[in-house]
Design a protein around this motif. Structure first.
Motif, PDB file in Angstrom:
ATOM      1  N   PHE A 288      -5.738  -7.642  -0.762  1.00 32.84           N
ATOM      2  CA  PHE A 288      -5.964  -8.945  -1.447  1.00 32.84           C
ATOM      3  C   PHE A 288      -4.933  -9.570  -1.791  1.00 32.84           C
TER       4      PHE A 288
ATOM      5  N   CYS B 222     -11.205 -12.562  -0.388  1.00 34.38           N
ATOM      6  CA  CYS B 222     -10.264 -12.565   0.693  1.00 34.38           C
ATOM      7  C   CYS B 222     -10.931 -13.408   1.953  1.00 34.38           C
TER       8      CYS B 222
ATOM      9  N   TYR C 244       0.973  -1.147  -0.075  1.00 31.01           N
ATOM     10  CA  TYR C 244       0.089   0.131   0.087  1.00 31.01           C
ATOM     11  C   TYR C 244       0.829   1.188   0.054  1.00 31.01           C
TER      12      TYR C 244
ATOM     13  N   ALA D 203     -14.518  -6.234  -9.174  1.00 25.01           N
ATOM     14  CA  ALA D 203     -14.749  -5.119  -8.097  1.00 25.01           C
ATOM     15  C   ALA D 203     -14.518  -5.269  -6.779  1.00 25.01           C
ATOM     16  N   ASP D 204     -14.260  -4.421  -6.063  1.00 31.31           N
ATOM     17  CA  ASP D 204     -13.814  -4.207  -4.932  1.00 31.31           C
ATOM     18  C   ASP D 204     -14.366  -5.034  -3.757  1.00 31.31           C
ATOM     19  N   PRO D 205     -16.014  -5.114  -3.961  1.00 29.15           N
ATOM     20  CA  PRO D 205     -16.583  -5.878  -2.974  1.00 29.15           C
ATOM     21  C   PRO D 205     -16.244  -7.599  -3.384  1.00 29.15           C
TER      22      PRO D 205
ATOM     23  N   LYS E  40     -13.444  -8.691  -4.387  1.00 34.54           N
ATOM     24  CA  LYS E  40     -12.083  -8.770  -3.810  1.00 34.54           C
ATOM     25  C   LYS E  40     -12.143  -9.084  -2.428  1.00 34.54           C
ATOM     26  N   TRP E  41     -13.036  -8.309  -1.848  1.00 34.87           N
ATOM     27  CA  TRP E  41     -13.002  -8.621  -0.199  1.00 34.87           C
ATOM     28  C   TRP E  41     -13.538 -10.074   0.215  1.00 34.87           C
TER      29      TRP E  41
ATOM     30  N   SER F 241      -4.698   0.555  -4.251  1.00 35.67           N
ATOM     31  CA  SER F 241      -5.618   0.637  -3.425  1.00 35.67           C
ATOM     32  C   SER F 241      -5.293  -0.090  -2.185  1.00 35.67           C
ATOM     33  N   TYR F 242      -5.788   0.214  -0.904  1.00 31.43           N
ATOM     34  CA  TYR F 242      -5.646  -0.658   0.165  1.00 31.43           C
ATOM     35  C   TYR F 242      -6.418  -2.167  -0.271  1.00 31.43           C
ATOM     36  N   THR F 243      -7.683  -1.982  -0.624  1.00 31.67           N
ATOM     37  CA  THR F 243      -8.406  -3.285  -1.116  1.00 31.67           C
ATOM     38  C   THR F 243      -7.321  -4.119  -2.002  1.00 31.67           C
ATOM     39  N   ASP F 244      -6.885  -3.496  -3.046  1.00 27.37           N
ATOM     40  CA  ASP F 244      -5.923  -4.412  -3.767  1.00 27.37           C
ATOM     41  C   ASP F 244      -4.599  -4.778  -2.863  1.00 27.37           C
TER      42      ASP F 244
END
Lengths: 463, 463
Positions: free
Chosen positions: A88, A440, A75, A432-434, A436-437, A82-85
């Motif tokens: 992940f 995880c 990050y 999409a971000d959701p 990816k979460w 992004s922090y999401t990426d």
């Protein structure tokens, strides 16, 4: 704190090479060590014995915190993630899944590449220790079958932890060093050899190249890599005993070998016909991709989707299987196949002979009802979680093949899915971000063997 | 012999309308009755009580022979079908699956259309009788939960068969007549109404039109059809008691209603957004397609694949669920969802409270370990069979979506699959012959609740 200290290694590499990213590692390392110190001070006790409830809370929390911290260097770096990426990528690393959101790996700074490989190496060691010491104690998913006799009696899982952890760590280290030497002698640079060795023995699958192992696709390299992945999927207890000259039988190994051979032969026939080439290289590449998926590593030496629909379907189902219990591999695991087979045969026999007693066995040992039930429930939760998230990914607009294979590859900690987006030739960046979460979440649930996480969802647990 | 006699009906229709196919029916009818007579003479006994082993042999054999004979009129007719296609069509009929290899239904002779509908109607009745009397006795897949108290004590499943069979037959007939009247009053011709009523209450799904129910897609028609399909998916014991004014609780009905409502609301939201239309007709069409898949009927009023990938994924997983035990519906069945939920909650609770006793219940009744184990083994066999054949279809060259959905739709006795080939707008004609035979096997295995067929594969059964 250990994780923070580890971050110094890629930081120093980047610093030595004059790469700016050393600042990211320094910042991440400082944050991690600080947080670790604070947690240590806040929770310090005389003894590290925990209650059952505390262990159930400790296990997922520690993986979550580790993933959150391991994401920091990515990050903070110049990659602009992004922090999401970043989260992940670090979750996929620590769980030894190997799905990536990065492209252009070949031109990425060495520190980042090294850190990715290190997360897998640390995660692999973590899971073997956990599988040998914690999971049997938690009676999670039938893992009580592998309870060490010593911990069985004392009821304190940490009592013998240090002895066993040390032996595991030595074996793991020895394997990794052997793998580095093998890879380097077959043409990889030292840096590539170290990275790939770390992601091979941990059955993780991160590479330093977008082409994955396709970059180093000589026959000898593919066969060597297959061997080390396969060893990574063996029970470490078996390896420890083997190293001390003792051949300890474990029923699941027979299944592991048999399934690998059958799948390789089927797919060799398919790919040999497809490319009109039945040579050794074709065989090596087939074996490599099969072992990569069964051991849940997730390297690819070529896009096996080009072998035709039959290969795609076989690879899809291989995704679920996984290696042996007590290894770095994820998935359903071989020992559960043994147990399920015993349960099915026994139930069918009792259907037509209602009064016959059928003894279920794992090798020479009797299977207790608590073990068989645990395994059956694991199977259901595994399937149900896979289905639930596949539906949700579909709801988010992913096509059928991508949605279904994304859910499968995450829960089994394999890495690549199917289709043009997340297939062996693609990556997870565009999701999409959701999604990816949720992936995880699936990776962690899969890695922690389902039940360890699902008990936290039971209202009764909190009473 | 009954089947042979039944063939006279479409034969007479064709004869009356001057259609040449009456010869096919006459030939098929004569063959069937002759074979039936020979079997009857060869196996005539004082009492029809059978041993457990004999029943296990009798059940699949009788379905196989019935399918083989029911295929004759189609094979002998002027349609020019191969015996494979004729057998596929009759198996799909008798198992109330509803997958078809015929195109141009609208222009097919009435005798053939009527015979297809009749196979489903007979098959539907057959499965309800079997589910109420034989399956509980065979303790197959947890169906012993629905053992009638009377047959429980006597240990002779046929003892009370005639009383119950009669009441079931009357209820079934009454439902069918109501359905004919409802359909006819909403605009179908008498012929269409009779055909569709027979394939609605049996949750079969054959239609007289390539457009399936899309041909008669008024809002009232879709709602009416949904109602009758839904009732066809209810336990017939519940219906029998209800008809005599007694409301007999059955836990699975609550799940059946809840899953239908949730799935309809989700898909209504999806299709309403897709077509920017939240009107009653859109709702009716959504409900219709959801009920059609959950009850394993397999009608389609439109191609729901056009609603987008999320709808496709939801419909795929709805395919597996199925109606209630003791109904004409196939699939996993609602009562098993109840049992599985109890087993999972109990196992998870015992994970963190090892010494707590958790009582598993079905409604007010305690679940015996033999029942829960049976259900768990059923779940595994169901999943394993689905997977095995999906892989084989993939090996035969079907694409991922077609292979996976073909296996699912056959084992759950639904009818349509996904994708352009076998989706709700397609049909099974173009599949290779070996695939058709394997689909037939899956349909029969699914219809006979897995274990009834799988015991025959156990070497121990033949000793």
């Amino acid at each position: 704190m250990i994780l923070g200290a580890m971050m110094a290694v890629p930081g120093l590499v980047d610093f030595a090479l004059g790469n700016n990213d050393w600042i990211a590692f320094a910042a991440a390392s400082t944050s991690s060590i600080t947080i670790g110190l604070l947690l240590f001070v806040a929770t310090r006790r005389q003894s590290i014995d925990m209650t059952r409830h505390e262990i159930f809370l400790f296990v997922p929390t520690s993986w979550l915190i580790s993933a959150a911290l391991a994401a920091l260097p990515l990050y903070f770096s110049n990659l602009g993630l992004s922090y999401t990426d970043a989260f992940f990528e670090s979750t996929s690393g620590l769980t030894t899944t190997g799905s990536t959101i990065l492209t252009g790996l070949d031109s990425k700074p060495p520190g980042i590449l090294l850190w990715r490989s290190m997360t897998q190496w640390i995660g692999g060691l973590g899971i073997v220790v956990m599988g040998l010491i914690l999971l049997p104690f938690l009676k999670s998913g039938g893992q009580q079958l592998f309870q060490l006799e010593s911990s069985d009696k004392s009821g304190k899982p940490f009592a013998h932890a240090s002895t066993f952890s040390k032996r595991i760590a030595y074996t793991y280290l020895a394997l990794s060093v052997l793998c580095v030497i093998a890879y380097a002698s077959l043409g990889m640079t030292t840096f590539e050899a170290i990275n790939h060795a770390m992601t091979t023995v941990s059955t993780g699958g991160y590479s330093t190249s977008d082409a994955s192992m396709g970059q180093f696709g000589s026959t000898a390299m593919l066969l060597t890599s297959s061997l080390f992945m396969f060893v990574g999927g063996l029970p470490f207890l078996f390896l420890i005993y083997l190293a001390s000259g003792r051949f300890e039988r474990d029923r699941q190994i027979r299944y592991y070998v048999a399934i690998t051979i059958v799948a390789t032969l089927c797919l060799f026939a398919i790919s040999a016909i497809r490319y009109e080439d039945g040579g050794l290289h074709r065989f090596a590449s087939t074996l490599f991709n099969v072992v990569s998926v069964i051991t849940t590593t997730g390297y690819a030496s070529e896009d096996y989707q080009l072998w035709g629909p039959s290969a795609v379907v076989i690879f899809f189902f291989l995704t679920f299987i996984g290696g042996c219990a007590g290894s770095t591999a994820g998935g359903f695991k071989q020992f559960r196949i043994v147990v399920v087979q015993q349960v099915v045969v026994s139930a069918l026999t009792r259907t037509f002979r209602p009064h016959q007693m059928v003894t279920m066995r794992y090798g020479t040992r009797r299977l207790e009802p608590t073990v068989t039930e645990s395994v059956m429930v694991f199977s259901l939760l595994y399937t149900a979680t896979f289905i639930l998230f596949a539906v949700i990914y579909g709801l988010y607009g992913l096509d059928f093949e991508t949605a279904v294979s994304a859910s499968a590859t995450a829960i089994a900690n394999v890495g690549p899915g199917l289709g043009p987006i997340i297939g062996p030739a693609g990556n997870f960046a565009t999701l999409a971000d959701p999604i990816k979460w949720m992936l995880c979440f699936e990776m962690i649930v899969g890695r922690l063997e389902m039940m360890t996480v699902f008990v936290l969802l039971m209202p009764g647990f909190w009473k």
